[in-house]
Design an enzyme around this catalytic site. Structure first.
Site, PDB file in Angstrom:
ATOM      1  CD  GLU A  93     -20.142  30.707  30.560  1.00  0.00           C
ATOM      2  OE1 GLU A  93     -20.166  30.880  29.336  1.00  0.00           O
ATOM      3  OE2 GLU A  93     -19.467  29.818  31.113  1.00  0.00           O
ATOM      4  CG  LEU A 128     -18.006  31.871  33.831  1.00  0.00           C
ATOM      5  CD1 LEU A 128     -17.395  32.531  35.064  1.00  0.00           C
ATOM      6  CD2 LEU A 128     -17.525  32.605  32.589  1.00  0.00           C
ATOM      7  N   GLY A 134     -22.428  33.302  48.241  1.00  0.00           N
ATOM      8  CA  GLY A 134     -22.548  34.742  47.992  1.00  0.00           C
ATOM      9  C   GLY A 134     -22.131  35.006  46.569  1.00  0.00           C
ATOM     10  CE  LYS A 188     -15.834  31.214  42.939  1.00  0.00           C
ATOM     11  NZ  LYS A 188     -16.321  30.105  42.176  1.00  0.00           N
ATOM     12  CB  CYS A 226     -24.052  34.059  40.126  1.00  0.00           C
ATOM     13  SG  CYS A 226     -23.182  34.830  38.751  1.00  0.00           S
ATOM     14  NE  ARG A 257     -20.476  40.831  41.064  1.00  0.00           N
ATOM     15  CZ  ARG A 257     -20.641  40.459  39.791  1.00  0.00           C
ATOM     16  NH1 ARG A 257     -21.517  41.082  39.040  1.00  0.00           N
ATOM     17  NH2 ARG A 257     -19.943  39.470  39.278  1.00  0.00           N
ATOM     18  CE  LYS A 309     -27.178  37.974  39.160  1.00  0.00           C
ATOM     19  NZ  LYS A 309     -27.534  37.511  37.839  1.00  0.00           N
TER      20      LYS A 309
HETATM   21  P1  NAD Z   1     -20.651  42.286  35.586  1.00  0.00           P
HETATM   22  O1  NAD Z   1     -21.414  43.292  36.337  1.00  0.00           O
HETATM   23  O2  NAD Z   1     -19.254  41.947  35.989  1.00  0.00           O
HETATM   24  O3  NAD Z   1     -20.620  42.697  34.042  1.00  0.00           O
HETATM   25  C1  NAD Z   1     -21.712  43.195  33.340  1.00  0.00           C
HETATM   26  C2  NAD Z   1     -21.178  44.238  32.361  1.00  0.00           C
HETATM   27  O4  NAD Z   1     -22.233  44.652  31.494  1.00  0.00           O
HETATM   28  C3  NAD Z   1     -20.675  45.502  33.069  1.00  0.00           C
HETATM   29  O5  NAD Z   1     -19.331  45.739  32.699  1.00  0.00           O
HETATM   30  C4  NAD Z   1     -21.602  46.596  32.547  1.00  0.00           C
HETATM   31  O6  NAD Z   1     -20.959  47.847  32.403  1.00  0.00           O
HETATM   32  C5  NAD Z   1     -22.016  46.017  31.204  1.00  0.00           C
HETATM   33  N1  NAD Z   1     -23.223  46.612  30.633  1.00  0.00           N
HETATM   34  C6  NAD Z   1     -24.387  46.935  31.241  1.00  0.00           C
HETATM   35  N2  NAD Z   1     -25.259  47.435  30.339  1.00  0.00           N
HETATM   36  C7  NAD Z   1     -24.633  47.402  29.144  1.00  0.00           C
HETATM   37  C8  NAD Z   1     -25.030  47.752  27.816  1.00  0.00           C
HETATM   38  N3  NAD Z   1     -26.259  48.234  27.567  1.00  0.00           N
HETATM   39  N4  NAD Z   1     -24.144  47.601  26.811  1.00  0.00           N
HETATM   40  C9  NAD Z   1     -22.904  47.102  27.061  1.00  0.00           C
HETATM   41  N5  NAD Z   1     -22.473  46.746  28.297  1.00  0.00           N
HETATM   42  C10 NAD Z   1     -23.341  46.883  29.312  1.00  0.00           C
HETATM   43  O7  NAD Z   1     -21.551  40.967  35.603  1.00  0.00           O
HETATM   44  P2  NAD Z   1     -21.074  39.457  35.302  1.00  0.00           P
HETATM   45  O8  NAD Z   1     -20.668  38.813  36.562  1.00  0.00           O
HETATM   46  O9  NAD Z   1     -20.163  39.451  34.137  1.00  0.00           O
HETATM   47  O10 NAD Z   1     -22.474  38.816  34.888  1.00  0.00           O
HETATM   48  C11 NAD Z   1     -23.073  39.055  33.636  1.00  0.00           C
HETATM   49  C12 NAD Z   1     -24.185  38.051  33.458  1.00  0.00           C
HETATM   50  O11 NAD Z   1     -23.637  36.731  33.423  1.00  0.00           O
HETATM   51  C13 NAD Z   1     -25.212  38.037  34.588  1.00  0.00           C
HETATM   52  O12 NAD Z   1     -26.468  37.725  34.060  1.00  0.00           O
HETATM   53  C14 NAD Z   1     -24.722  36.905  35.465  1.00  0.00           C
HETATM   54  O13 NAD Z   1     -25.754  36.354  36.256  1.00  0.00           O
HETATM   55  C15 NAD Z   1     -24.239  35.928  34.405  1.00  0.00           C
HETATM   56  N6  NAD Z   1     -23.224  34.969  34.861  1.00  0.00           N
HETATM   57  C16 NAD Z   1     -22.173  35.404  35.589  1.00  0.00           C
HETATM   58  C17 NAD Z   1     -21.236  34.488  36.007  1.00  0.00           C
HETATM   59  C18 NAD Z   1     -20.077  34.913  36.900  1.00  0.00           C
HETATM   60  O14 NAD Z   1     -19.428  34.036  37.462  1.00  0.00           O
HETATM   61  N7  NAD Z   1     -19.804  36.200  37.051  1.00  0.00           N
HETATM   62  C19 NAD Z   1     -21.354  33.133  35.676  1.00  0.00           C
HETATM   63  C20 NAD Z   1     -22.425  32.738  34.887  1.00  0.00           C
HETATM   64  C21 NAD Z   1     -23.364  33.670  34.481  1.00  0.00           C
END
Ligand code: NAD
Length: 439
Positions: free
Chosen positions: A155, A157, A264, A328, A267, A335, A270
């Site tokens: 992803e 986004l 920051g 941002k 994403c 985070r 880390k």
């Molecule tokens: P987030 O912390 O907002 O959401 C992760 C969710 O997963 C949390 O709500 C958590 O409770 C849930 N979770 C954890 N373990 C679980 C399980 N076993 N079963 C069900 N739910 C569970 O994180 P995010 O920002 O949504 O990021 C998620 C992934 O997407 C990461 O790998 C991140 O790097 C990637 N990503 C994020 C973005 C972004 O802009 N936030 C963009 C691209 C990719």
């Protein structure tokens, strides 16, 4: 073309909640699952537990129409045709790579419920090699055995534009092991593909690496320009004129070439650390990415230094208003936020710090309770010795310097994001500083 009717989304944070809502908007019946009961309860009522433009109305609409529901019970996803894995992959406590506990945990629990053929699609950002591991875990654990396939669809986004980016991404990357899975992915993304979004079909490791490489490139661009700002500071040059001249070179371009407080969020920081760690496991050194990270951290130090310089060498006992807490504009995500980091360091150095953010106030107060979190810009700036612009929300860009002059004690502005019209602020009697620009 395969028929896809029901979709499950496991993990409903920034990525998963957006993905679930957008899949429902495309006409699929969607169930979102999360282990966080409070988050699920909020989403099930159509309320978004964080801020993301355009997302809450979309969730509310599809929850009300019954096309989108949320649960904590993963067993309820058993009949979905496609399962998207969207759980978090935070930095490990030791700082050496990604914590894959949630990915492994979710895959194991999900697999136990998969009694009929389906496609599991990983979207979380993971170190290369994880997808193959997850595929083996799912095959071993699923009652449907070989009928369950795994694909990886990273992803890209951007928070603040998550809905548009999900519905119309720049590209779709499909990492697959079986060409039949491509039909399923094409059915899910039929709308975007029909709208001209390009697809790149590849194997699992390449799909995982595309994400790591994209993040690394963007982080490198940001740190490059911030390193140029450091050199400009040392040489008495002007980084804005420099980047303007660079941007006219079509090979370089304008995007991501704005100096500031660095990157920051949940994403980039880390992800580049996890990439360095994984590459080292594969005996490939990526020292330049360590330097990209170090330059990024130096931006925050430089901002603190600028504040201290402007306050005569020490911030102790002085009042500093910090405008912005989110990493941002357009997001309430704090985070690894550079803004909140700088505010916390100033507090540790003895300043009285008042932070304002139009959307991230609650999140910032939870993460940094030691700071004062003001409800208004004027409340944050009242009698301040210095104002530091840390997140370039448009409402800060539009501030009237003459009006704010009547609120503060000292007319000192440190604009870490190069967001304000310097001439206008200076003309209104402010001392204006920004990294990489002559005082
Ligand atoms: P987030 O912390 O907002 O959401 C992760 C969710 O997963 C949390 O709500 C958590 O409770 C849930 N979770 C954890 N373990 C679980 C399980 N076993 N079963 C069900 N739910 C569970 O994180 P995010 O920002 O949504 O990021 C998620 C992934 O997407 C990461 O790998 C991140 O790097 C990637 N990503 C994020 C973005 C972004 O802009 N936030 C963009 C691209 C990719």
């Amino acid at each position: 073309m395969s028929t896809v009717r029901t979709i499950s989304v496991i993990g409903t944070g920034y990525l998963g909640a957006t993905h679930a809502a957008c899949m429902a908007d495309l006409g699929f019946s969607v169930i979102g699952v999360d282990t966080d009961a409070a988050k699920v309860a909020s989403l099930a009522e159509g309320r978004l537990p964080f801020f993301e433009p355009d997302l809450e109305p979309l969730i509310r609409k599809h929850v009300e129409h019954g096309r989108l529901r949320f649960t904590t019970d993963i067993a309820e996803t058993a009949d979905a045709d496609v399962h998207f894995l969207c759980v978090g992959t935070p930095q490990r406590r030791d700082g050496l790579g990604a914590d894959l506990g949630a990915v492994h945990g979710a895959a194991t629990v999900l697999a136990a419920h998969l009694r009929r053929p389906c496609l599991v699609v990983g979207k979380s950002t993971v170190p290369v090699g994880t997808a193959a591991e997850v595929a083996a875990m799912i095959r071993a654990g699923a009652p449907a055995g070989d009928g369950v396939h795994l694909a990886w669809n990273p992803e890209f986004l951007r928070e603040g534009r998550a809905v548009q980016d999900t519905l119309r991404p720049d590209r779709l990357v499909f990492g697959i092991t079986d060409t039949r899975d491509l039909d399923v992915l094409r059915a899910v993304y039929a709308d975007a593909l029909a709208g001209g979004v390009p697809e790149v079909v590849t194997d699992l490791p390449t799909a995982e690496l595309v994400k790591a490489a994209a993040n690394s490139f963007l982080a490198t661009k940001i740190s490059f320009v911030n390193a140029m700002a450091e050199v400009c500071d040392a040489a008495g040059a002007d980084v804005l004129a420099l980047t303007e001249a660079l941007a006219h070179d079509t090979r370089i371009g304008r995007q991501f070439l704005r100096p500031g407080l660095g990157f920051g969020g949940g994403c980039l920081p880390k992800d580049i650390r996890a990439f360095v760690a994984r590459a080292e496991e594969l005996s490939v050194g990526l020292p330049f990415l360590r330097e990209v990270d170090a330059i990024n951290i130096r931006c925050r130090k430089r901002a603190v230094q600028l504040v201290a310089e402007e306050l005569g060498g020490s911030v102790a006992g002085r009042t500093v208003a910090v405008l912005g807490a989110a990493f941002k504009p357009g997001s309430d995500d704090v985070r690894d936020s550079p803004a909140l980091h700088v505010a916390s360091v100033l507090h540790r150095l003895g300043a009285q710090v008042r932070v304002h953010d139009p959307k991230a106030r609650d999140a910032a107060a939870r993460r940094a309770p030691e700071l004062t979190h003001a409800g208004t810009v004027a409340g944050a700036c009242l009698d301040a010795d210095l104002v530091l612009l840390a997140t370039e929300w448009s409402q800060y860009v539009e501030l009237d310097p003459a009006h704010l002059a009547g609120v503060v004690r000292g007319q000192r502005m440190v604009d870490t994001r190069h967001a304000l019209p310097a001439d206008r602020w200076r003309a209104a009697g402010w001392r204006y500083r920004a990294p990489g620009r002559v005082a």
